[in-house]
Scaffold this active site. Structure first.
Site, PDB file in Angstrom:
ATOM      1  N   HIS A  82      68.785  44.829  16.746  1.00 44.13           N
ATOM      2  CA  HIS A  82      69.993  45.661  16.732  1.00 44.13           C
ATOM      3  C   HIS A  82      70.827  45.358  15.499  1.00 44.13           C
ATOM      4  CE1 HIS A  82      73.374  47.969  18.325  1.00 44.13           C
ATOM      5  NE2 HIS A  82      74.152  46.993  17.892  1.00 44.13           N
ATOM      6  N   ASP A 160      79.828  50.147  30.046  1.00 47.48           N
ATOM      7  CA  ASP A 160      80.190  50.083  28.626  1.00 47.48           C
ATOM      8  C   ASP A 160      80.747  51.407  28.131  1.00 47.48           C
ATOM      9  OD1 ASP A 160      80.204  48.913  25.903  1.00 47.48           O
ATOM     10  OD2 ASP A 160      78.705  50.460  25.546  1.00 47.48           O
ATOM     11  N   ARG A 167      88.754  51.556  25.201  1.00 47.39           N
ATOM     12  CA  ARG A 167      89.089  50.663  24.074  1.00 47.39           C
ATOM     13  C   ARG A 167      89.434  51.472  22.840  1.00 47.39           C
ATOM     14  NH1 ARG A 167      83.928  47.458  23.391  1.00 47.39           N
ATOM     15  NH2 ARG A 167      84.958  46.646  21.543  1.00 47.39           N
ATOM     16  N   SER A 182      79.558  44.455  24.875  1.00 50.55           N
ATOM     17  CA  SER A 182      79.171  45.862  24.759  1.00 50.55           C
ATOM     18  C   SER A 182      77.769  45.983  24.138  1.00 50.55           C
ATOM     19  CB  SER A 182      80.221  46.586  23.896  1.00 50.55           C
ATOM     20  OG  SER A 182      79.769  47.842  23.482  1.00 50.55           O
ATOM     21  N   LYS A 186      73.823  46.563  26.455  1.00 54.62           N
ATOM     22  CA  LYS A 186      72.898  47.672  26.219  1.00 54.62           C
ATOM     23  C   LYS A 186      71.519  47.164  25.820  1.00 54.62           C
ATOM     24  CE  LYS A 186      76.231  49.386  23.775  1.00 54.62           C
ATOM     25  NZ  LYS A 186      77.140  50.085  22.879  1.00 54.62           N
TER      26      LYS A 186
HETATM   27  N1  URA Z   1      79.168  48.654  18.868  1.00 52.65           N
HETATM   28  C1  URA Z   1      79.055  48.656  20.217  1.00 52.65           C
HETATM   29  O1  URA Z   1      78.019  49.017  20.756  1.00 52.65           O
HETATM   30  N2  URA Z   1      80.100  48.241  20.956  1.00 52.65           N
HETATM   31  C2  URA Z   1      81.241  47.822  20.415  1.00 52.65           C
HETATM   32  O2  URA Z   1      82.148  47.451  21.133  1.00 52.65           O
HETATM   33  C3  URA Z   1      81.369  47.825  19.009  1.00 52.65           C
HETATM   34  C4  URA Z   1      80.305  48.246  18.266  1.00 52.65           C
END
Ligand code: URA
Ligand code: CA
Length: 430
Positions: A82, A160, A167, A182, A186
């Site tokens: 990622h 999320d 947020r 977050s 995922k």
């Molecule tokens: N990328 C994400 O997936 N989540 C965040 O909070 C910030 C960047």
């Protein structure tokens, strides 16, 4: 349990227990907690932080809020990768075929671009690849060629989505524990056993300074330790675009040239470093030097590019073996206004210039021009003479080209002195 008590507890800087975090996340997803209380809690977390244990708990609860992919049909260790997002950053398209050619299966869910960062899924669509792939088909694909890259179909970490949307509008995005949870929720829900993270740092990144990039990297590695996933985080420099090409089909073109062995440089170097760490975590290599060499060998012997073509054939309906990449109709050559060293680039502004060409989105609904974008002709600390070409801009109209050129021109600084530059691989956290 009462959400008001929990907000007060966090507001006063106390730690939340696993039970309390579970209550908060469950209430968020089942809508028993209203948005204003979720938002108040997010602000309390933003201001008072969370320790390693709390961060691991909230990640775990976010994972449990939705589907968790089962990749057990694929043998061996599943390693995911990622990136926190950058400009001209198409490492996935370079490393995935190379890693797969080394025998490590790659099952990757990727996202679309938003704002000034690009997304692998858009780049794939720019050459006509299918990205909506049912899980069962995806598993068949991996069994056949060891590689699939797809859009997110399953309902991964729905908590999320809710938290991120709040947020975004409550000034609580830039919280290290919330960002870490977050991203990691995922990735863990996507079923991997181990994860290599590319935390970008610099003028074109979410984390602009080294200290915050390092803090985020450490937090994500700690989550991995606490919930039993091997995680390695590389902090890589984003003070200039990673590759020279910015824009969807342009980036595919650069990835192809790298896989064919025709192009070297920063994009190749970061891809190799990330891929080598994937091979290590996947136990396909004994040490990092060997892992790097394995990947470079797959470029030399053509097996990496061959794997890329298999991947293209597998995910498109009518691929005839020849990849044709189109550039937008109009182009504009941006020239240096004076002689000197390329002293600095505001990489995020270069990303904005690429949006202006039509290559990116400002909102989720925007349509992308796959053929638009920018090819940079210079790197930081290169010397240019007045009138030398700095970049070539591609777009559907000359007006868009000119608007992009204006932004790009202000993003590139030329000075008489040579700049001090950061290392490309700034740190590795494991
Ligand atoms: N990328 C994400 O997936 N989540 C965040 O909070 C910030 C960047
Ligand atoms: Ca990217």
């Amino acid at each position: 349990m009462n959400i008001v008590d929990l907000i007060i507890k966090k507001r006063d800087g106390l730690k939340l227990s696993n039970e309390e975090i579970k209550f908060f996340i469950e209430g968020t997803v089942n809508k028993s907690i209203p948005d204003y209380q979720i938002s108040a809690m997010l602000m309390a977390i933003f201001l008072k932080g969370m320790d390693e244990f709390e961060t691991a708990c909230i990640t775990q609860e976010m994972v449990k809020s939705g589907d968790v992919l089962d990749l057990s049909q694929i043998s061996g260790i599943k390693v995911d990768k990622h990136s926190t997002g950058g400009i001209g950053d198409t490492t996935t398209l370079v490393l995935a075929p190379l890693v797969a050619a080394c025998g490590l299966p790659v099952v990757k869910m990727s996202g679309r671009g938003l704002g000034f960062t690009g997304g692998t899924i858009d780049k794939m669509e720019s050459i006509g690849l299918k990205i909506d792939i049912p899980m069962k088909t995806a598993l068949d694909y991996v069994k056949k060629i060891g590689l699939v890259i797809m859009g997110q179909t399953a309902n991964l970490a729905p908590a999320d989505k809710i938290l991120y949307a709040l947020r975004d509008v409550t000034g609580t995005v830039e919280s290290i524990p919330l960002i870490a949870a977050s991203i990691m929720s995922k990735k863990i829900a996507a079923g991997s056993d181990a994860i290599v993270l590319d935390v970008k740092c610099g003028s074109g990144a979410f984390m602009q300074d080294f200290e915050s990039a390092k803090a985020l990297a450490k937090e994500m590695v700690a989550i991995g330790k606490n919930i039993g996933r091997k995680v390695i985080a590389l902090i890589t420099n984003m003070d200039e675009p990673l590759g020279l090409n910015i824009g969807n089909s342009l980036e595919v073109e650069e990835a192809v040239e790298i896989l064919k062995g025709n192009v070297t440089g920063r994009l190749l170097d970061v891809s190799i470093e990330l891929g080598a760490n994937m091979l290590l975590l996947g136990k396909k290599a004994d040490n990092i030097e060997q892992a790097r060499q394995m990947l470079l060998d797959k470029i030399k012997n053509g097996e990496g590019y061959k794997k890329f073509l298999e991947f293209v054939a597998q995910q498109s309906d009518n691929f005839n073996g020849e990849l044709v990449i189109h550039h937008a109709q109009h182009s504009f050559s941006l020239k240096a206004e004076k002689s000197g060293y390329i002293y600095s680039m505001t990489a995020s502004q270069i990303g904005r210039a690429s949006i202006e060409t039509g290559a990116g989105r400002m909102t989720k609904e925007d349509k992308i021009d796959y053929t638009a974008g920018i090819i940079m002709k210079v790197r930081l600390s290169d010397y240019v003479n007045e009138g030398d070409e700095i970049a070539q801009i591609f777009s559907s109209t000359t007006e868009k080209c000119e608007r992009a050129a204006k932004i790009l021109s202000s993003a590139v600084n030329i000075k008489n002195e040579k700049p001090q530059t950061n290392k490309l691989i700034m740190d590795i956290i494991k």
